[in-house]
Design an enzyme around this catalytic site. Structure first.
Site, mmCIF file in Angstrom:
data_model
loop_
_atom_site.group_PDB
_atom_site.id
_atom_site.type_symbol
_atom_site.label_atom_id
_atom_site.label_comp_id
_atom_site.label_asym_id
_atom_site.label_seq_id
_atom_site.Cartn_x
_atom_site.Cartn_y
_atom_site.Cartn_z
ATOM 1 N N TYR A 88 7.116 7.637 8.682
ATOM 2 C CA TYR A 88 6.385 8.761 9.281
ATOM 3 C C TYR A 88 7.132 9.369 10.464
ATOM 4 C CZ TYR A 88 2.287 7.423 6.482
ATOM 5 O OH TYR A 88 1.427 7.125 5.452
ATOM 6 N N LYS A 132 8.029 -4.918 1.283
ATOM 7 C CA LYS A 132 8.564 -4.697 -0.070
ATOM 8 C C LYS A 132 10.015 -5.183 -0.042
ATOM 9 C CE LYS A 132 8.166 -3.028 -4.263
ATOM 10 N NZ LYS A 132 7.440 -3.772 -5.291
ATOM 11 N N ASP A 177 2.733 -4.539 -3.336
ATOM 12 C CA ASP A 177 2.014 -4.361 -4.603
ATOM 13 C C ASP A 177 1.085 -5.546 -4.874
ATOM 14 O OD1 ASP A 177 4.505 -5.550 -4.661
ATOM 15 O OD2 ASP A 177 5.005 -4.965 -6.691
ATOM 16 N N ASP A 220 -1.242 2.322 6.385
ATOM 17 C CA ASP A 220 -2.071 3.506 6.187
ATOM 18 C C ASP A 220 -2.812 3.390 4.848
ATOM 19 O OD1 ASP A 220 -3.091 6.026 6.449
ATOM 20 O OD2 ASP A 220 -1.188 7.096 6.259
ATOM 21 N N ASP A 262 -7.107 2.092 4.017
ATOM 22 C CA ASP A 262 -8.105 2.885 3.294
ATOM 23 C C ASP A 262 -8.675 2.074 2.128
ATOM 24 O OD1 ASP A 262 -7.573 5.046 4.944
ATOM 25 O OD2 ASP A 262 -7.586 6.489 3.298
#
Ligand code: NAD
Length: 368
Positions: A141, A191, A223, A247, A251
């Site tokens: 970001y 990851k 994952d 992020d 959610d």
């Protein structure tokens, strides 16, 4: 104590949920004998419309001069075509960076009365009580270069994920310290089978973990973590991860515990903390008075706990939310077919009432 707070309602449902959060804050301040100094400022789309800047200097200076910032949400479809530096979200990213809040804490707790609101079976979601610790100022970001190049039909776009060892170290310490006050478990999510950034992340987190022998550290690929969150959410205690993975996973955690509208967050690490519900501006329901204000109200609890060491004040709000939900009160996002539905305002009212009852129950006399 003087509570010097800047309030940034923002866009969409932001002002609706922030109004209720501020009412609860005022009740708690009165109850506990604190003096409140609130400055309301524009941010995001509201600031773009009033000052052509999603983070006007006046707003930033007010935030920097306060002890804590309470934010609603920013963004909305009418701003989607704006250039990226003039998007409401860019104002929020600038604010986080200016405040130096590198650690975003996002609790995801399944209130027992809301077990049946989860899309997961009750026996799976029961007991879920985790905090996602998301690195907030690094990663993709913020990484440079970032641009879109080329002519129409042949364009390419670049974003850069970058992390440094000190950035990973400082967020890892936040997660391990937090785990010490909880169930002594950190799951670090990355990851590392694909990304260099993640391999560095894993190495640094493991090294920091050696300083916390009393905390059990495990690593998970993002994952698998996404899958484990829906198959065994109650296994997680502190979930530590980088900016973008955090992020997304937070959610998902919101969906699991019943509604995104329930989730609060604290962004800390600088002198001034930033507190906001996890959800966005929810343009689909904005202006209808149906948004769930509990994420914003629980963000006030985090504000009192983290910026003012107000553990009892925070407990008062959290207990009130739990009591109100246990009594069957529901906003639209939480209601089942046939259940009566409270407006944003009515839910706010219920919480301020419960705060007052908490006062009576704990023999606390409101200070006027
Ligand atoms: P969103 O979180 O706004 O909404 C997702 C879904 O959750 C919608 O169905 C919405 O109605 C529901 N929802 C959200 N908050 C709720 C609440 N308090 N009560 C009941 N239901 C609620 O995410 P989105 O639709 O992807 O994004 C909308 C806008 O918000 C975009 O412009 C996005 O960039 C922005 N956004 C801002 C923030 C922030 O300010 N921190 C975070 C995420 C998204």
């Amino acid at each position: 104590m003087l509570l010097n707070i800047t309030v940034l309602p923002g866009d969409g449902v932001g002002p609706e949920v922030t109004d209720e959060a501020v009412r609860v804050l005022e009740s708690v301040a009165q109850l506990f004998g604190h003096q409140l100094s609130l400055a309301r400022k524009d941010v995001g789309g509201a600031a773009l419309l009033s000052a052509n800047d999603p983070l006007p200097d006046d707003t930033l200076q007010a935030c920097l001069a306060s002890d804590a910032v309470l934010l609603g949400a920013v963004g909305g479809p009418s701003f989607d075509k704006f250039p990226s530096h003039l998007r409401p979200e860019s104002g929020l990213l600038r604010l986080r960076r200016a405040l130096g809040v590198f650690a975003n804490l996002r609790p995801a707790v399944c209130f027992s009365s809301l077990e049946d609101c989860s899309p997961l079976r009750s026996e799976i979601v029961r007991g879920t009580n985790m905090v996602i610790v998301r690195e907030l100022l690094g990663g993709i970001y913020f990484g440079e270069p970032r641009h879109t190049q080329g002519s129409a039909g042949n364009r390419s776009a670049t974003d850069t994920m970058r992390y440094s060892e000190p950035e990973i170290e400082r967020i890892a310490h936040v997660a391990f310290e937090l785990a010490r006050s909880r169930r002594h478990k950190v799951t670090s999510v990355d990851k590392a089978n694909v990304l260099d950034c993640s391999r560095l992340w894993r190495g640094v987190v493991s090294r920091v973990g050696q300083q916390y022998a009393d905390v059990k550290l495990s690593h998970m690929y993002v994952d698998s973590a996404a899958m484990a969150l829906v198959t065994n959410p109650s296994d997680f205690d502190v979930l530590l991860t980088e900016n973008m993975f955090g992020d997304i996973l937070s959610d998902q955690a919101g969906g699991i515990v019943g509604s995104l509208g329930m989730l609060a967050s604290a962004s800390v690490g600088g002198r001034v903390g930033l507190y906001e519900p996890v959800h966005g501006s929810a343009p689909d329901i904005a202006g209808k008075g149906v948004a769930n204000p509990l994420g914003a109200i629980l963000s006030v609890a985090m504000l009192l706990r983290h910026s003012f060491q107000g553990n009892e004040e925070a407990q008062c709000i959290e207990t009130s939310v739990s009591t109100v939900l246990a009594a069957g009160n529901r906003t639209r996002d939480l209601a089942k077919a046939g259940q009566s539905v409270l407006t944003t305002r009515e839910m706010g009212h219920k919480i301020t009432d419960a705060v007052r009852k908490y006062a009576t129950a704990t023999s606390r006399v409101p200070v006027t």
